[in-house]
Design a protein around this motif. Structure first.
Motif, mmCIF file in Angstrom:
data_model
loop_
_atom_site.group_PDB
_atom_site.id
_atom_site.type_symbol
_atom_site.label_atom_id
_atom_site.label_comp_id
_atom_site.label_asym_id
_atom_site.label_seq_id
_atom_site.Cartn_x
_atom_site.Cartn_y
_atom_site.Cartn_z
ATOM 1 N N ARG A 1 -5.012 -16.696 -36.227
ATOM 2 C CA ARG A 1 -4.202 -17.605 -35.386
ATOM 3 C C ARG A 1 -3.521 -18.757 -36.146
ATOM 4 O O ARG A 1 -2.530 -19.189 -36.085
ATOM 5 C CB ARG A 1 -4.724 -18.197 -34.151
ATOM 6 C CG ARG A 1 -5.213 -17.389 -32.936
ATOM 7 C CD ARG A 1 -3.911 -17.077 -32.379
ATOM 8 N NE ARG A 1 -4.117 -16.307 -31.227
ATOM 9 C CZ ARG A 1 -3.420 -15.660 -30.234
ATOM 10 N NH1 ARG A 1 -2.367 -15.240 -30.817
ATOM 11 N NH2 ARG A 1 -3.666 -15.182 -29.035
ATOM 12 N N THR B 1 -7.890 -25.547 -29.827
ATOM 13 C CA THR B 1 -7.842 -24.267 -29.071
ATOM 14 C C THR B 1 -6.185 -23.627 -29.369
ATOM 15 O O THR B 1 -5.285 -24.540 -29.213
ATOM 16 C CB THR B 1 -7.986 -24.221 -27.547
ATOM 17 O OG1 THR B 1 -9.226 -24.944 -27.551
ATOM 18 C CG2 THR B 1 -7.933 -22.887 -27.007
ATOM 19 N N ALA C 1 -8.205 -18.753 -29.770
ATOM 20 C CA ALA C 1 -8.901 -19.087 -31.137
ATOM 21 C C ALA C 1 -9.435 -20.434 -30.865
ATOM 22 O O ALA C 1 -8.655 -21.557 -30.383
ATOM 23 C CB ALA C 1 -8.281 -19.034 -32.407
ATOM 24 N N ALA D 1 -11.338 -15.131 -33.939
ATOM 25 C CA ALA D 1 -9.815 -14.878 -33.875
ATOM 26 C C ALA D 1 -9.252 -16.308 -34.863
ATOM 27 O O ALA D 1 -7.858 -16.342 -35.031
ATOM 28 C CB ALA D 1 -9.333 -14.839 -32.489
ATOM 29 N N ALA D 2 -9.740 -17.246 -35.206
ATOM 30 C CA ALA D 2 -9.110 -18.282 -35.624
ATOM 31 C C ALA D 2 -8.351 -18.209 -36.971
ATOM 32 O O ALA D 2 -7.522 -18.656 -37.078
ATOM 33 C CB ALA D 2 -10.142 -19.419 -36.148
ATOM 34 N N GLU E 1 -3.925 -20.503 -28.298
ATOM 35 C CA GLU E 1 -3.801 -19.318 -27.646
ATOM 36 C C GLU E 1 -2.500 -19.056 -27.310
ATOM 37 O O GLU E 1 -1.552 -19.713 -27.494
ATOM 38 C CB GLU E 1 -4.698 -19.785 -26.294
ATOM 39 C CG GLU E 1 -3.904 -20.714 -25.484
ATOM 40 C CD GLU E 1 -4.838 -21.107 -24.168
ATOM 41 O OE1 GLU E 1 -5.484 -20.437 -23.847
ATOM 42 O OE2 GLU E 1 -4.729 -22.596 -23.855
ATOM 43 N N ALA F 1 -15.505 -22.060 -36.562
ATOM 44 C CA ALA F 1 -14.140 -21.183 -36.188
ATOM 45 C C ALA F 1 -14.526 -20.206 -35.445
ATOM 46 O O ALA F 1 -15.571 -19.263 -35.678
ATOM 47 C CB ALA F 1 -13.244 -21.214 -37.079
ATOM 48 N N SER F 2 -13.932 -19.770 -34.573
ATOM 49 C CA SER F 2 -14.120 -18.425 -33.745
ATOM 50 C C SER F 2 -13.506 -17.522 -34.562
ATOM 51 O O SER F 2 -12.894 -17.402 -35.543
ATOM 52 C CB SER F 2 -13.539 -18.208 -32.399
ATOM 53 O OG SER F 2 -12.231 -18.446 -32.483
ATOM 54 N N THR G 1 -4.112 -10.097 -31.136
ATOM 55 C CA THR G 1 -5.249 -11.117 -31.148
ATOM 56 C C THR G 1 -6.006 -11.038 -29.705
ATOM 57 O O THR G 1 -5.417 -11.310 -28.921
ATOM 58 C CB THR G 1 -5.026 -12.470 -31.730
ATOM 59 O OG1 THR G 1 -4.212 -11.948 -33.068
ATOM 60 C CG2 THR G 1 -6.400 -13.116 -31.966
#
Length: 374
Positions: free
Chosen positions: A208, A275, A188, A204-205, A277, A201-202, A184
């Protein structure tokens, strides 16, 4: 519920802790063992970050999968009886709802709004699973309204079992190596609205959130709901610390989940930004070392080993003899299940994530916190 049977369960829990099971496998075996001496109609046990005591994962028996987010809100956002955060401060971290409400469980908002009307249970017994004064998880047992309530004897038994469950949860965190490499790109970001639904949401969310065991547009994972509720507590002044927690995924890799409340123009707190990560060495290494169950001096030694120091250098730095350093290393190897320094470094670093840099060794406390002492 004889004494011999309790001791048999304690022995089996101790054996499970040494069996090399991951968290889900461990809880699947441990929860029925608890039921062998404390019968229940429903149960829920889960893990917690030992630094923040925020819930990170749960497994349930005889409980529906809905209302998890609402349940977590009662734990972090509202006043109630027998909250895990309060139970954790007790000498024996066990809470019997009927006892702590003076025989009137309706005094508990959690009981009034979820346990009784939606779960259809009438009795609750809770524990915080602590070992060496560190919280590694929580658990709750339920019985139907027509069943006999939990007794004080059963409360005492759960208090005796809880440290062994904590030991098992601690061991399970480092039971296996990561089996995938992170693909990834970047962290996210998820926006959760006042109705506990994801509004934005982004890219990558979704991936994740799935790693955390949830569904971005459906049921959010325990870790996310916990930090969202804790962030709202921070926004309302109930907490002085922004929530941040570590979570080991099914693949064996570690993620960091943190959250912050978003204030509207009128000052109202509703939305929360989360967030997610990849965890770095300062986040993972202290927790892994803590999970090995090292003594304070052993943690000092292993910190120097991770920095690449030799025996003589460690001895000089810690004011020990080389022989004593070697004795500590033998104990460390035994607890980590390795036979050499190289294997120890691999166990700490490569089993848990793909390091992006070597980093510098940082002293750690027994709970997996980074030490800030100069």
């Amino acid at each position: 519920m004889g004494t011999l049977r309790v001791e048999q369960v304690r022995a089996r829990l101790a054996g499970l802790a040494a069996a090399g099971l991951d968290v889900r496998e461990y809880l699947s075996s441990a929860i029925p063992l608890v039921g062998a001496v404390i019968p229940y109609d429903g149960a829920c046990f889960g893990t917690a970050d030992p630094d923040t005591e925020l819930l990170t994962h749960h497994q349930k028996v005889g409980l529906p999968d809905d209302r998890d987010f609402q349940f977590v809100q009662y734990e972090y956002e509202t006043d109630d009886v027998n909250k895990f955060t309060d139970i954790a401060r007790r000498d024996t971290p066990v809470g019997l709802l009927s006892h702590d409400t003076g025989g009137d469980p309706q005094r508990s908002r959690r009981y009034r709004e979820i346990i009784n009307p939606h779960y259809s249970y009438g009795h609750e017994l809770r524990t915080v699973c602590r070992y060496d004064n560190t919280t590694w998880g929580m658990g709750t047992l339920y019985r139907a309204p027509q069943s006999p309530g939990f007794s004080m004897a059963e409360t005492d038994v759960l208090g005796r079992l809880a440290p062994l469950i904590a030991l098992g949860l601690r061991s399970a965190l480092v039971a296996s190596a990561a089996d995938t490499v992170n693909t990834t790109s970047g962290p996210a970001v998820v926006i959760v609205d006042g109705d506990n639904q994801v509004s934005q949401a982004s890219v990558a969310a979704a991936e994740r959130v799935a790693e955390l065991g949830g569904d971005l547009w459906g049921e959010l994972p325990t870790t996310v709901s916990a930090v969202v509720s804790a962030a709202r507590a921070y926004g309302s002044g109930r907490s002085s610390v922004l929530p941040r927690t570590r979570h080991r995924t099914r693949s064996g890799r570690w993620l960091i989940v943190h959250a912050s409340p978003l204030a509207a123009r009128d000052g109202q707190i509703g939305q929360v930004v989360v967030t997610i990560e990849e965890a770095g060495p300062p986040d993972v290494v202290p927790l892994v070392i803590a999970a090995f169950g090292l003594t304070g001096r052993e943690r000092d030694v292993v910190t120097h080993v991770l920095q690449g120091a030799g025996t003589a250098e460690i001895a000089s730095s810690l004011h020990l003899s080389p022989h004593t350093v070697q004795d500590h290393l033998k104990n460390i190897f035994d607890k980590a299940g390795v036979r050499s320094r190289r294997a120890l470094i691999a166990r700490v670093f490569f089993d848990h994530y793909q390091p992006r840099n070597s980093g510098n060794g940082v002293p750690v406390t027994a709970t997996g916190r980074l030490s800030t002492a100069g």
